[in-house]
Design a protein around this motif. Structure first.
Motif, PDB file in Angstrom:
ATOM      1  N   CYS A   1      46.013  35.911  36.925  1.00 27.71           N
ATOM      2  CA  CYS A   1      44.703  35.519  36.371  1.00 27.71           C
ATOM      3  C   CYS A   1      44.039  34.483  37.278  1.00 27.71           C
ATOM      4  CB  CYS A   1      44.861  34.931  34.970  1.00 27.71           C
ATOM      5  SG  CYS A   1      45.322  36.158  33.742  1.00 27.71           S
ATOM      6  N   ALA A   2      44.829  33.531  37.781  1.00 30.91           N
ATOM      7  CA  ALA A   2      44.257  32.470  38.620  1.00 30.91           C
ATOM      8  C   ALA A   2      43.605  33.062  39.880  1.00 30.91           C
ATOM      9  CB  ALA A   2      45.332  31.446  38.985  1.00 30.91           C
ATOM     10  N   VAL A   3      44.284  34.000  40.553  1.00 35.71           N
ATOM     11  CA  VAL A   3      43.685  34.533  41.785  1.00 35.71           C
ATOM     12  C   VAL A   3      42.455  35.385  41.470  1.00 35.71           C
ATOM     13  CG1 VAL A   3      45.810  34.447  43.165  1.00 35.71           C
ATOM     14  CG2 VAL A   3      45.225  36.543  42.001  1.00 35.71           C
ATOM     15  N   GLU A   4      42.484  36.084  40.335  1.00 30.67           N
ATOM     16  CA  GLU A   4      41.298  36.883  39.992  1.00 30.67           C
ATOM     17  C   GLU A   4      40.114  35.969  39.663  1.00 30.67           C
ATOM     18  OE1 GLU A   4      40.983  40.012  40.541  1.00 30.67           O
ATOM     19  OE2 GLU A   4      39.085  40.446  39.547  1.00 30.67           O
ATOM     20  N   MET A   5      40.400  34.815  39.078  1.00 29.95           N
ATOM     21  CA  MET A   5      39.320  33.849  38.804  1.00 29.95           C
ATOM     22  C   MET A   5      38.710  33.344  40.107  1.00 29.95           C
ATOM     23  SD  MET A   5      40.972  31.675  35.726  1.00 29.95           S
ATOM     24  CE  MET A   5      41.206  32.456  34.138  1.00 29.95           C
ATOM     25  N   VAL A   6      39.562  33.012  41.068  1.00 31.15           N
ATOM     26  CA  VAL A   6      39.042  32.535  42.354  1.00 31.15           C
ATOM     27  C   VAL A   6      38.254  33.654  43.045  1.00 31.15           C
ATOM     28  CG1 VAL A   6      39.693  31.767  44.671  1.00 31.15           C
ATOM     29  CG2 VAL A   6      40.793  30.764  42.674  1.00 31.15           C
ATOM     30  N   HIS A   7      38.794  34.865  43.012  1.00 29.29           N
ATOM     31  CA  HIS A   7      38.101  35.992  43.643  1.00 29.29           C
ATOM     32  C   HIS A   7      36.737  36.232  42.983  1.00 29.29           C
ATOM     33  CE1 HIS A   7      37.173  39.938  45.138  1.00 29.29           C
ATOM     34  NE2 HIS A   7      37.397  40.512  43.974  1.00 29.29           N
ATOM     35  N   THR A   8      36.705  36.201  41.644  1.00 27.47           N
ATOM     36  CA  THR A   8      35.440  36.472  40.948  1.00 27.47           C
ATOM     37  C   THR A   8      34.410  35.378  41.254  1.00 27.47           C
ATOM     38  OG1 THR A   8      36.608  37.657  39.205  1.00 27.47           O
ATOM     39  CG2 THR A   8      34.390  36.885  38.681  1.00 27.47           C
ATOM     40  N   TYR A   9      34.870  34.135  41.306  1.00 23.21           N
ATOM     41  CA  TYR A   9      33.957  33.051  41.726  1.00 23.21           C
ATOM     42  C   TYR A   9      33.402  33.343  43.112  1.00 23.21           C
ATOM     43  CZ  TYR A   9      34.579  29.444  45.345  1.00 23.21           C
ATOM     44  OH  TYR A   9      34.549  28.752  46.520  1.00 23.21           O
ATOM     45  N   SER A  10      34.276  33.817  44.026  1.00 20.05           N
ATOM     46  CA  SER A  10      33.802  34.054  45.396  1.00 20.05           C
ATOM     47  C   SER A  10      32.750  35.166  45.416  1.00 20.05           C
ATOM     48  CB  SER A  10      34.970  34.377  46.344  1.00 20.05           C
ATOM     49  OG  SER A  10      35.352  35.732  46.265  1.00 20.05           O
TER      50      SER A  10
ATOM     51  N   LYS B   1      38.667  46.030  40.638  1.00 18.00           N
ATOM     52  CA  LYS B   1      39.890  46.811  40.887  1.00 18.00           C
ATOM     53  C   LYS B   1      41.149  46.009  40.595  1.00 18.00           C
ATOM     54  CE  LYS B   1      38.457  47.694  45.145  1.00 18.00           C
ATOM     55  NZ  LYS B   1      37.063  47.195  45.056  1.00 18.00           N
ATOM     56  N   ARG B   2      41.025  44.680  40.522  1.00 17.51           N
ATOM     57  CA  ARG B   2      42.164  43.770  40.239  1.00 17.51           C
ATOM     58  C   ARG B   2      43.263  43.880  41.303  1.00 17.51           C
ATOM     59  NH1 ARG B   2      38.501  41.592  37.047  1.00 17.51           N
ATOM     60  NH2 ARG B   2      38.325  42.484  34.977  1.00 17.51           N
ATOM     61  N   LEU B   3      42.847  44.103  42.546  1.00 18.46           N
ATOM     62  CA  LEU B   3      43.854  44.261  43.610  1.00 18.46           C
ATOM     63  C   LEU B   3      44.675  43.001  43.835  1.00 18.46           C
ATOM     64  CD1 LEU B   3      41.913  46.247  46.363  1.00 18.46           C
ATOM     65  CD2 LEU B   3      43.800  47.054  44.927  1.00 18.46           C
ATOM     66  N   ARG B   4      44.000  41.849  43.820  1.00 15.01           N
ATOM     67  CA  ARG B   4      44.729  40.595  44.097  1.00 15.01           C
ATOM     68  C   ARG B   4      45.755  40.302  43.007  1.00 15.01           C
ATOM     69  NH1 ARG B   4      40.054  41.446  45.487  1.00 15.01           N
ATOM     70  NH2 ARG B   4      39.274  41.093  47.601  1.00 15.01           N
ATOM     71  N   PRO B   5      45.360  40.398  41.711  1.00 14.82           N
ATOM     72  CA  PRO B   5      46.383  40.214  40.674  1.00 14.82           C
ATOM     73  C   PRO B   5      47.513  41.239  40.752  1.00 14.82           C
ATOM     74  CG  PRO B   5      44.183  40.471  39.687  1.00 14.82           C
ATOM     75  CD  PRO B   5      43.992  40.460  41.156  1.00 14.82           C
TER      76      PRO B   5
ATOM     77  N   ARG C   1      44.864  26.576  49.978  1.00 15.42           N
ATOM     78  CA  ARG C   1      44.791  26.944  51.407  1.00 15.42           C
ATOM     79  C   ARG C   1      44.080  28.284  51.594  1.00 15.42           C
ATOM     80  NH1 ARG C   1      50.781  24.993  52.942  1.00 15.42           N
ATOM     81  NH2 ARG C   1      50.232  22.967  53.798  1.00 15.42           N
ATOM     82  N   GLY C   2      44.440  29.250  50.750  1.00 18.48           N
ATOM     83  CA  GLY C   2      43.842  30.587  50.896  1.00 18.48           C
ATOM     84  C   GLY C   2      42.356  30.593  50.563  1.00 18.48           C
ATOM     85  N   ALA C   3      41.994  29.858  49.515  1.00 14.58           N
ATOM     86  CA  ALA C   3      40.606  29.906  49.049  1.00 14.58           C
ATOM     87  C   ALA C   3      39.717  28.890  49.748  1.00 14.58           C
ATOM     88  CB  ALA C   3      40.574  29.633  47.539  1.00 14.58           C
TER      89      ALA C   3
END
Ligand code: IPE
Ligand code: IPE
Ligand code: MG
Ligand code: MG
Ligand code: MG
Length: 308
Positions: free
Chosen positions: A76-85, A50-54, A148-150
């Protein structure tokens, strides 16, 4: 309100902008990468999320007077971290899932070793993208906020507590109270949403400590806390009431696994009430942030109504 009815077209346009930026980021950083690693990363990152974070990064940046072009590297950076999670969350050692974003999970398709490494690669690349895309001061603060968030007092710590609550990780005290549950959700899910909003403001501002930046950041912090908790309550409800076909992931698994969730602790109706109160809090927090604030208000309402 015009903006609310416009939400779906805004989401579609922003999702497309994020997807294009993810593609060009992978094209740029994917050279000299082992072919199967690049393939596993692309597979999971480009699957239809859904790309909510980006989108929160983009809206926060807009609220702070910035442009999409400024926000997209952080998005892009936050979506990368989210996808890794998600890749790691689905592993047999964690939630053991075989379906994600409507496709076989990364480890089901590529094997566990490559899935773990694809996750590691995405996490690392996120920080590389931030460091290379912004001036040194805002890059450093963005890296700090994302870490901090991740990190261990954020998403990773929350995942540990989530698994301890279901007994998959040995803990001296198993989390089981409403306060424990709220802490788990705030850490495992909420912290990355808050980081996304902060990164959006940082992307817009040359001076992270200016007064205007702080006022907007405080409003968005309050919004993000309520948004994140409401979002994870909705996710827990989806697991009980949703369909696997629509959600693109298996449902009905949380209670089978003994997860600590809102529906388990409060039941469906009280969970929805709790989430609806959080939606009101979030909406109130973004009052006065212009059109971006109206979209943020519409987005948190949408989060409660979604079926995926
Ligand atoms: C799923 O997040 C993981 C949770 C934190 C509950 P999303 O529902 O945002 O997943 P995608 O990115 O749309 O696949
Ligand atoms: C996941 O929560 C939170 C993450 C940090 C990935 P869930 O385990 O409930 O997410 P889904 O339901 O698998 O998407
Ligand atoms: Mg999980
Ligand atoms: Mg899961
Ligand atoms: Mg879930």
């Amino acid at each position: 309100m015009a903006v609310a009815s416009d939400l779906r077209s805004m989401l579609k346009a922003r999702q497309e902008a994020v997807d294009a930026a993810l593609q060009s980021t992978l094209d740029r950083y994917g050279r000299d990468v082992p072919r199967m690693l690049a393939e596993a990363i692309r597979y999971s990152l480009q699957a239809p999320g859904k790309r909510l974070r980006p989108i929160l990064v983009l809206l926060a940046c807009e609220a702070a007077g910035g442009s999409d072009a400024q926000a997209l590297p952080a998005a892009c950076a936050v979506e990368m971290v989210h996808t890794y999670s998600l890749i790691h969350d689905d592993l047999p050692a964690m939630d053991d899932d075989d379906l994600r974003r409507g496709l076989p999970t990364c480890h089901t398709k590529f094997g566990e070793a490559l899935a773990i490494l694809a996750g590691d690669g995405l996490l690392t690349l996120a920080f590389q993208v931030l460091a290379e895309s912004y001036p040194p001061e805002s890059a450093a603060v963005s890296c700090l906020d994302l870490a901090r968030g991740a990190g261990i007092a954020g998403m990773v710590g929350g995942q540990v507590l989530d698994l301890a609550a279901e007994g998959k990780i040995d803990a001296s005290e198993q989390p089981n109270s409403a306060a424990d549950l709220e802490a788990i959700h705030r850490m495992k899910t909420g912290a990355l949403f808050n980081a996304s909003l902060r990164l959006g403001v940082l992307a817009a501002q040359g001076e992270p400590n200016s007064l205007r930046c702080r006022v907007i950041s405080d409003k968005l912090d309050t919004y993000g806390k309520a948004f994140g908790l409401a979002f994870q309550i909705a996710d827990d409800l989806l697991d009980v009431e949703g369909s696997s076909e629509k959600a693109g992931k298996r449902v009905g698994k949380d209670s089978a696994r003994g997860k600590l969730t809102y529906p388990r602790l409060l039941g469906g109706d009280d969970s929805r009430q709790r989430a609806n109160r959080l939606v009101q809090e979030a909406v109130a927090a973004v009052d006065g942030l212009g059109e971006a604030g109206e979209y943020l208000a519409a987005l948190v309402r949408y989060v409660m109504e979604r079926d995926k």
